[in-house]
Write a protein that holds these residues in place. Structure first.
Motif, PDB file in Angstrom:
ATOM      1  N   GLN A 111       0.811  -1.184  -0.030  1.00  9.43           N
ATOM      2  CA  GLN A 111       0.058   0.143  -0.146  1.00  9.43           C
ATOM      3  C   GLN A 111       0.918   1.145   0.059  1.00  9.43           C
ATOM      4  N   GLN A 112       0.895   2.118  -0.968  1.00  8.33           N
ATOM      5  CA  GLN A 112       1.793   3.090  -1.059  1.00  8.33           C
ATOM      6  C   GLN A 112       1.657   4.406  -0.476  1.00  8.33           C
ATOM      7  N   ALA A 113       0.441   4.123  -0.126  1.00  5.06           N
ATOM      8  CA  ALA A 113       0.220   5.679   0.943  1.00  5.06           C
ATOM      9  C   ALA A 113      -0.759   5.260   1.798  1.00  5.06           C
ATOM     10  N   PRO A 114      -0.885   5.733   3.107  1.00  8.46           N
ATOM     11  CA  PRO A 114      -1.636   5.363   4.236  1.00  8.46           C
ATOM     12  C   PRO A 114      -3.215   5.827   3.831  1.00  8.46           C
ATOM     13  N   LYS A 115      -4.192   5.437   3.173  1.00  9.75           N
ATOM     14  CA  LYS A 115      -5.384   5.968   2.732  1.00  9.75           C
ATOM     15  C   LYS A 115      -6.505   5.146   3.332  1.00  9.75           C
ATOM     16  N   GLY A 116      -6.152   4.265   4.240  1.00  8.42           N
ATOM     17  CA  GLY A 116      -7.097   3.537   5.052  1.00  8.42           C
ATOM     18  C   GLY A 116      -7.391   2.122   4.796  1.00  8.42           C
ATOM     19  N   LEU A 117      -8.160   1.482   5.650  1.00  4.64           N
ATOM     20  CA  LEU A 117      -8.082  -0.174   5.543  1.00  4.64           C
ATOM     21  C   LEU A 117      -8.658  -0.261   4.265  1.00  4.64           C
ATOM     22  N   GLY A 118      -9.645   0.221   3.672  1.00  3.63           N
ATOM     23  CA  GLY A 118     -10.373   0.094   2.374  1.00  3.63           C
ATOM     24  C   GLY A 118      -9.419  -0.068   1.388  1.00  3.63           C
ATOM     25  N   HIS A 119      -8.655   1.161   1.454  1.00  2.00           N
ATOM     26  CA  HIS A 119      -7.594   1.211   0.534  1.00  2.00           C
ATOM     27  C   HIS A 119      -6.718  -0.039   0.385  1.00  2.00           C
ATOM     28  N   ALA A 120      -6.287  -0.438   1.502  1.00  2.00           N
ATOM     29  CA  ALA A 120      -5.236  -1.503   1.809  1.00  2.00           C
ATOM     30  C   ALA A 120      -5.809  -2.722   1.432  1.00  2.00           C
ATOM     31  N   VAL A 121      -7.192  -3.129   1.630  1.00  6.58           N
ATOM     32  CA  VAL A 121      -7.727  -4.291   0.968  1.00  6.58           C
ATOM     33  C   VAL A 121      -7.843  -4.118  -0.733  1.00  6.58           C
ATOM     34  N   TRP A 122      -8.125  -3.063  -1.127  1.00  8.11           N
ATOM     35  CA  TRP A 122      -8.248  -2.761  -2.625  1.00  8.11           C
ATOM     36  C   TRP A 122      -7.069  -2.937  -3.173  1.00  8.11           C
ATOM     37  N   CYS A 123      -5.805  -2.647  -2.599  1.00  8.74           N
ATOM     38  CA  CYS A 123      -4.629  -3.017  -3.072  1.00  8.74           C
ATOM     39  C   CYS A 123      -4.211  -4.481  -3.421  1.00  8.74           C
ATOM     40  N   ALA A 124      -5.019  -5.309  -2.709  1.00  8.54           N
ATOM     41  CA  ALA A 124      -4.900  -6.820  -2.875  1.00  8.54           C
ATOM     42  C   ALA A 124      -5.718  -7.286  -4.064  1.00  8.54           C
ATOM     43  N   ARG A 125      -6.493  -6.436  -4.746  1.00  8.88           N
ATOM     44  CA  ARG A 125      -7.667  -6.912  -5.474  1.00  8.88           C
ATOM     45  C   ARG A 125      -7.064  -8.055  -6.822  1.00  8.88           C
ATOM     46  N   HIS A 126      -6.018  -7.631  -7.277  1.00  8.12           N
ATOM     47  CA  HIS A 126      -5.761  -8.460  -8.399  1.00  8.12           C
ATOM     48  C   HIS A 126      -4.864  -9.621  -7.877  1.00  8.12           C
ATOM     49  N   PHE A 127      -4.667  -9.882  -6.691  1.00  7.19           N
ATOM     50  CA  PHE A 127      -4.178 -11.081  -5.970  1.00  7.19           C
ATOM     51  C   PHE A 127      -5.559 -11.780  -5.626  1.00  7.19           C
ATOM     52  N   VAL A 128      -6.502 -11.413  -5.200  1.00  8.76           N
ATOM     53  CA  VAL A 128      -7.824 -12.246  -4.789  1.00  8.76           C
ATOM     54  C   VAL A 128      -8.599 -12.701  -6.097  1.00  8.76           C
ATOM     55  N   GLY A 230     -14.121   8.592   3.630  1.00  8.83           N
ATOM     56  CA  GLY A 230     -15.140   8.336   4.825  1.00  8.83           C
ATOM     57  C   GLY A 230     -14.613   8.901   6.298  1.00  8.83           C
ATOM     58  N   ALA A 231     -15.156   8.180   7.246  1.00  3.96           N
ATOM     59  CA  ALA A 231     -14.591   8.512   8.412  1.00  3.96           C
ATOM     60  C   ALA A 231     -13.193   8.534   8.719  1.00  3.96           C
ATOM     61  N   GLY A 232     -12.789   9.565   9.486  1.00  2.00           N
ATOM     62  CA  GLY A 232     -11.213   9.850   9.739  1.00  2.00           C
ATOM     63  C   GLY A 232     -10.397  10.239   8.456  1.00  2.00           C
ATOM     64  N   ASN A 233     -11.306  10.769   7.465  1.00  2.00           N
ATOM     65  CA  ASN A 233     -10.792  10.911   6.059  1.00  2.00           C
ATOM     66  C   ASN A 233      -9.960  10.012   5.506  1.00  2.00           C
ATOM     67  N   GLU A 234     -10.423   8.757   5.588  1.00  2.00           N
ATOM     68  CA  GLU A 234      -9.935   7.575   4.994  1.00  2.00           C
ATOM     69  C   GLU A 234     -10.698   6.769   4.211  1.00  2.00           C
ATOM     70  N   ILE A 235     -10.307   6.006   3.420  1.00  2.00           N
ATOM     71  CA  ILE A 235     -11.270   5.034   2.486  1.00  2.00           C
ATOM     72  C   ILE A 235     -11.451   3.903   3.322  1.00  2.00           C
ATOM     73  N   GLN A 236     -12.762   3.778   3.605  1.00  2.00           N
ATOM     74  CA  GLN A 236     -13.137   2.774   4.744  1.00  2.00           C
ATOM     75  C   GLN A 236     -13.691   1.609   4.139  1.00  2.00           C
ATOM     76  N   LEU A 237     -13.327   0.208   4.636  1.00  2.00           N
ATOM     77  CA  LEU A 237     -13.757  -1.051   4.109  1.00  2.00           C
ATOM     78  C   LEU A 237     -15.035  -1.104   4.440  1.00  2.00           C
ATOM     79  N   THR A 238     -15.457  -0.412   5.677  1.00  2.00           N
ATOM     80  CA  THR A 238     -17.024  -0.433   6.367  1.00  2.00           C
ATOM     81  C   THR A 238     -17.960   0.078   5.290  1.00  2.00           C
ATOM     82  N   ASP A 239     -17.703   1.337   4.265  1.00  2.00           N
ATOM     83  CA  ASP A 239     -18.472   1.775   3.610  1.00  2.00           C
ATOM     84  C   ASP A 239     -18.826   1.122   2.448  1.00  2.00           C
ATOM     85  N   ALA A 240     -17.769   0.426   2.070  1.00  2.00           N
ATOM     86  CA  ALA A 240     -17.768  -0.349   0.657  1.00  2.00           C
ATOM     87  C   ALA A 240     -18.841  -1.687   1.257  1.00  2.00           C
ATOM     88  N   MET A 241     -18.637  -2.103   2.354  1.00  2.00           N
ATOM     89  CA  MET A 241     -19.270  -3.392   2.699  1.00  2.00           C
ATOM     90  C   MET A 241     -20.779  -2.947   2.925  1.00  2.00           C
TER      91      MET A 241
END
Ligand code: G1P
Length: 295
Positions: A111-128, A230-241
């Motif tokens: 994850q090249q920038a600390p943009k939140g948990l949603g972004h971290a999970v998104w970084c794994a999309r091609h592996f999943v 989303g919350a905390g100015n980050e890309i949230q996994l919660t919002d995507a869910m």
């Protein structure tokens, strides 16, 4: 709210490990927080073992700068192994080899920038790719009998869709978690109409908090593609869910067993004491020490 899609097995797990660990400074200045030890194993190894026990075959780490020792930890250490073998330290050698994932089963992306948990999970999309997957937040150590992810996988086999681990938290703590809006309960499975990231107690839809274990469908990547803040100015996994609820089965799962929040100093010390008290080599002396503290 049913799906006609067959229920596919969960074979892959995403482990986000890019966080800076600022709560543990100065310990985490040069050592990733995931490598801090609970008794004799780094925190990350508990999550990997829990995932392996649940049938996970592929481990996808989302790392960041300064996290390369996590890669080393899940690889052979030839000099060390040769030394242990030469000194006939079989127990130590076997414990190293047993904890090693199979070759080719571990991958790393950054994850090249600390943009939140949603972004971290998104970084794994091609592996999943296009299949269900688990997410384990390694800060949470969930021990006892059947691991939390194993319990969730068994429940998922009945319902399909998405399943998130939940546990009741004190009302004043809702602003630390994703909180679900429950609509009904059947056994350990809780139907839900929504999930909100870190609500104030006054607006929290319940006290049921999402606790670091998820089984998600690949459709979540479509939602994460929006990169909505989303919350905390980050890309949230919660919002995507939240946007998947209503489109597929979506449940909270009330898991059993002990939970230690190793993202927090007190929780981390609690984990060390509790796991130490169960450890065959040290539980006796540790009990003596605790007694001698005369609390
Ligand atoms: C994350 C999630 C939150 C979840 C929590 C569990 O928050 O965003 O929904 O309840 O993990 O530990 P974080 O602890 O990264 O702020």
């Amino acid at each position: 709210m049913t799906t006609s899609k067959p229920i596919k097995p969960v074979r892959k797990a995403v482990l986000p490990v890019a966080g800076m660990g600022t709560r543990f400074l100065p310990a985490t200045k040069a050592v990733p927080k995931e490598m801090l030890t609970v008794v004799d194993k780094p925190v990350i190894q508990y999550a990997v073992e829990e995932a392996a026990a649940a049938g996970i075959e592929q481990f996808i780490f989302v790392t960041g700068r300064g996290k390369h020792v996590i890669e080393d930890h899940f690889d052979h250490a030839y000099e060390l192994e040769a030394l242990l073998s030469a000194r006939e330290k079989t127990k130590e050698l076997n414990s190293l080899l047993e904890s090693l994932p199979e070759s080719g089963s571990v991958s790393f992306t950054r994850q090249q920038a600390p943009k939140g948990l949603g972004h971290a999970v998104w970084c794994a999309r091609h592996f999943v790719g296009d299949e269900p997957f688990a997410v384990l937040l390694p800060d949470e150590i969930l021990v006892d009998g059947v691991g939390c992810l194993s319990q969730m996988v068994a429940a998922y086999a009945e319902t399909g869709g998405c399943v998130v681990a939940v546990r009741e938290v004190p009302l004043e703590e809702t602003k630390r978690y994703g909180i679900i809006a429950p609509t009904g309960e059947k056994g350990s499975m809780i139907a839900m109409s929504g999930v909100v990231e870190k609500p104030d107690p006054a607006s929290a839809p319940s006290r049921l908090a999402v606790i670091g274990r998820y089984i998600l469908q690949p459709e979540v990547f479509g939602e994460l593609d929006r990169h909505e803040i989303g919350a905390g100015n980050e890309i949230q996994l919660t919002d995507a869910m939240a946007r998947l609820i209503g489109r597929m089965p979506f449940h909270g799962y009330r898991f059993t067993g002990q939970r230690y929040d190793c993202g927090d100093k007190v929780g981390f010390l609690h984990a060390n004491i509790a796991v130490g008290l169960e450890h065959p080599d040290i539980s006796g002396p540790l009990k003596e020490i605790l007694k001698s503290l005369k609390l």
